[in-house]
Design an enzyme around this catalytic site. Structure first.
Site, PDB file in Angstrom:
ATOM      1  N   ASP A 185      -5.715   2.829  -4.920  1.00 36.48           N
ATOM      2  CA  ASP A 185      -4.273   2.689  -4.752  1.00 36.48           C
ATOM      3  C   ASP A 185      -3.993   1.248  -5.178  1.00 36.48           C
ATOM      4  O   ASP A 185      -4.304   0.315  -4.426  1.00 36.48           O
ATOM      5  CB  ASP A 185      -3.869   2.913  -3.294  1.00 36.48           C
ATOM      6  CG  ASP A 185      -2.367   2.792  -3.124  1.00 36.48           C
ATOM      7  OD1 ASP A 185      -1.762   1.976  -3.841  1.00 36.48           O
ATOM      8  OD2 ASP A 185      -1.797   3.494  -2.281  1.00 36.48           O
ATOM      9  N   HIS A 186      -3.437   1.067  -6.370  1.00 42.40           N
ATOM     10  CA  HIS A 186      -3.403  -0.294  -6.920  1.00 42.40           C
ATOM     11  C   HIS A 186      -2.562  -1.247  -6.071  1.00 42.40           C
ATOM     12  O   HIS A 186      -2.738  -2.458  -6.131  1.00 42.40           O
ATOM     13  CB  HIS A 186      -2.943  -0.291  -8.387  1.00 42.40           C
ATOM     14  CG  HIS A 186      -1.464  -0.192  -8.560  1.00 42.40           C
ATOM     15  ND1 HIS A 186      -0.784   0.997  -8.434  1.00 42.40           N
ATOM     16  CD2 HIS A 186      -0.517  -1.127  -8.832  1.00 42.40           C
ATOM     17  CE1 HIS A 186       0.502   0.776  -8.633  1.00 42.40           C
ATOM     18  NE2 HIS A 186       0.696  -0.488  -8.876  1.00 42.40           N
ATOM     19  N   HIS A 248       1.467   4.406  -1.865  1.00 41.26           N
ATOM     20  CA  HIS A 248       1.713   2.965  -1.707  1.00 41.26           C
ATOM     21  C   HIS A 248       2.453   2.620  -0.410  1.00 41.26           C
ATOM     22  O   HIS A 248       2.048   1.740   0.334  1.00 41.26           O
ATOM     23  CB  HIS A 248       2.533   2.433  -2.890  1.00 41.26           C
ATOM     24  CG  HIS A 248       1.976   2.796  -4.229  1.00 41.26           C
ATOM     25  ND1 HIS A 248       0.627   2.901  -4.471  1.00 41.26           N
ATOM     26  CD2 HIS A 248       2.579   3.081  -5.419  1.00 41.26           C
ATOM     27  CE1 HIS A 248       0.430   3.225  -5.749  1.00 41.26           C
ATOM     28  NE2 HIS A 248       1.595   3.351  -6.339  1.00 41.26           N
TER      29      HIS A 248
END
Ligand code: BG6
Length: 507
Positions: A185-186, A248
């Site tokens: 999950d960047h 996010h």
């Protein structure tokens, strides 16, 4: 702090000729290399279906670095050295023969690394339908056997609902161990997101007030001015709830609401985070309307320029029911957070681009000041600006200078660009790629976390998929989303708070 180089590493990027490799992965690896984190024994094998020579491929990667690297244009000499580590392989990675070739390449690299431990990273930067076939073929050809050093990185989307996420987990876990899986999950790699852990658990000051006794509510906004761009195909099957909230924003909720961890071990942090997801109150089918709002942008103006509505974008159905805006109200049913609403919203083509977390504190128990003194009184606020401006603002009351007692809200600011002006902040992908190379899974999603997050949004997702969003489009591009998103808060006596992160910006 001294830099500890990674062990010799061979990264295979499936989807090597794709956008993610060009925009994010190669710029991140190049920056890690410039910063001397990467071992001299290093190989990046990029696989893709596009017929291209190695030279042409490297040229397109350089264009990517020039355009997207935080350092700007690549230095010609440094790029020449770095790009010598990259090999492009035209391949059909759904077929076995490629894996024989790959094995030979990796074995040669291991031999050249002369008997030292070698990290073998398989990065799936491919559309999700390829996750399973690649994982299975890797296992069939025994790329999974080195439990310590062979790692599989999985990009989003991780499933499209709870069932598909479970299926994918089952498949991956039947061929790799959980400790070998790195679900990205960047957002978790962003500097300011990691700072949430430092802020909460390296300071004694905030913990005593970090609970239902002092906090009125929490709001998280991830707003984007960009539209769906050329991702219509993907976005039509996703929408804002799955694209942003399921991953996010729920991860941000975990970091804001988790209990203090005992150590910084990956599983300890991940256990504390998953506790939060488990404690989030289930939204029942018949209350979806009370707890959620969806929206879709129509034509409008962004920065003075006319832009089309979502239904007019490329690869989007002219009667699309996909939401480009989602807002949720959540409650966490535990001792710390009982009764504190947590509002989340994310949307495309909104009025501004920023991500922030705002904590609104409760009023003082008693106001001793005369009524006219407190006319401008406002609650204490803490705004954590995640991007593009990075910093934390604390708003409190002060006496306005003058002969009378008059209260006035003022701000204390911590601005990254002042404090860390000279250091250059690494991109999320730099942090995450380095973590994969170091075998640190703290910032990656475990199977149970992903499934718990899907469970939270499932009732909303099912409701939205089964009912016609008759009012779409229901917000104009360049605004703050549908009216109903405001009502979600005003009916609780709250408002969305938008505070530009500017110095000396007193109210
Ligand atoms: C991605 C979403 O995960 O995050 C995109 O798929 C979104 O739709 C992007 O634009 C936002 O990330 P960032 O790092 O640009 O804020």
């Amino acid at each position: 702090m001294s830099i500890k180089k990674t062990t010799p590493t061979c990264i295979t990027i499936f989807g090597g000729s794709g956008d993610l490799t060009k925009r994010k992965l190669i710029p991140a690896l190049y920056n890690l290399w410039l910063d001397k984190w990467i071992n001299e024994k290093f190989l990046v094998i990029c696989t893709g279906r596009n017929e291209m020579s190695n030279t042409d491929f490297i040229k397109t990667l350089k264009e990517g670095v020039d355009q997207f690297s935080r350092r700007g244009k690549a230095d010609t000499k440094e790029w020449e050295k770095f790009s010598s580590y990259i090999q492009y392989k035209v391949a059909d990675f759904t077929k076995e023969p490629f894996y024989n070739e790959l094995k030979t390449l990796i074995q040669k690299f291991e031999t050249d690394a002369s008997g030292t431990v070698v990290n073998k990273i398989y990065y799936m930067a491919v559309p999700p339908q390829f996750f399973e076939p690649i994982a299975r073929l890797l296992a069939k050809k025994e790329f999974n056997t080195d439990k310590e050093n062979a790692r599989l990185v999985i990009e989003k989307p991780f499933g499209t609902n709870l069932e598909s996420a479970k299926e994918l987990n089952n498949c991956l876990l039947s061929v790799f161990d959980e400790c070998q899986l790195y679900r990205i999950d960047h957002y978790l790699g962003k500097e300011t997101v990691q700072n949430l852990l430092a802020f909460r658990f390296a300071n004694a000051l905030f913990e005593p007030v970090w609970n239902r006794n002092f906090i009125n509510h929490i709001q998280i906004t991830v707003a984007e001015e960009i539209g769906v761009e050329d991702r219509g195909n993907y976005y039509e099957g996703s929408g804002a709830l799955r694209d942003m909230i399921q991953n996010h924003l729920l991860q941000l909720v975990c970091l804001i609401a988790m209990e203090p961890p005992v150590s910084f071990e990956a599983d300890e942090i991940r256990n504390r985070k998953v506790d939060v997801l488990h404690a989030i109150r289930k939204i029942s089918k018949d209350t979806v309307h009370d707890f959620s709002v969806r929206g879709q942008y129509g034509p409008g103006e962004i920065d003075g320029k006319k832009v089309p509505g979502y239904r007019g974008e490329k690869n989007v159905a002219p009667d699309s029911g996909t939401e480009t805006f989602a807002a949720l109200k959540l409650y966490i049913d535990n001792w710390r957070w009982n009764g504190v609403p947590i509002y989340l919203r994310s949307g495309k083509r909104l009025h501004d681009t920023f991500s922030s977390i705002t904590i609104e504190f409760k009023p003082v128990p008693h106001q001793p000041f005369p009524e006219e003194a407190s006319e401008t009184w406002q609650p204490n606020l803490m705004v954590m600006n995640l991007q593009p401006d990075m910093g934390i603002r604390l708003r409190f009351q002060a006496k306005k200078p003058g002969l009378q007692m008059q209260l006035n809200p003022v701000d204390m600011l911590f601005d990254y660009s002042d404090t860390y002006a000279s250091t250059g902040t690494p991109e999320g992908y730099e942090t995450l790629l380095l973590d994969v190379m170091e075998g640190d899974a703290t910032l990656f999603m475990r199977a149970d976390q992903v499934e718990a997050a899907w469970k939270i949004i499932t009732p909303v997702l099912e409701n939205w998929l089964s009912t016609d969003p008759a009012s779409f489009p229901n917000y104009a591009a360049g605004t703050w989303g549908p009216q109903a998103a405001d009502t979600l808060l005003t009916k609780d006596g709250n408002n969305w708070i938008i505070m530009p992160f500017k110095k000396n910006n007193h109210a």
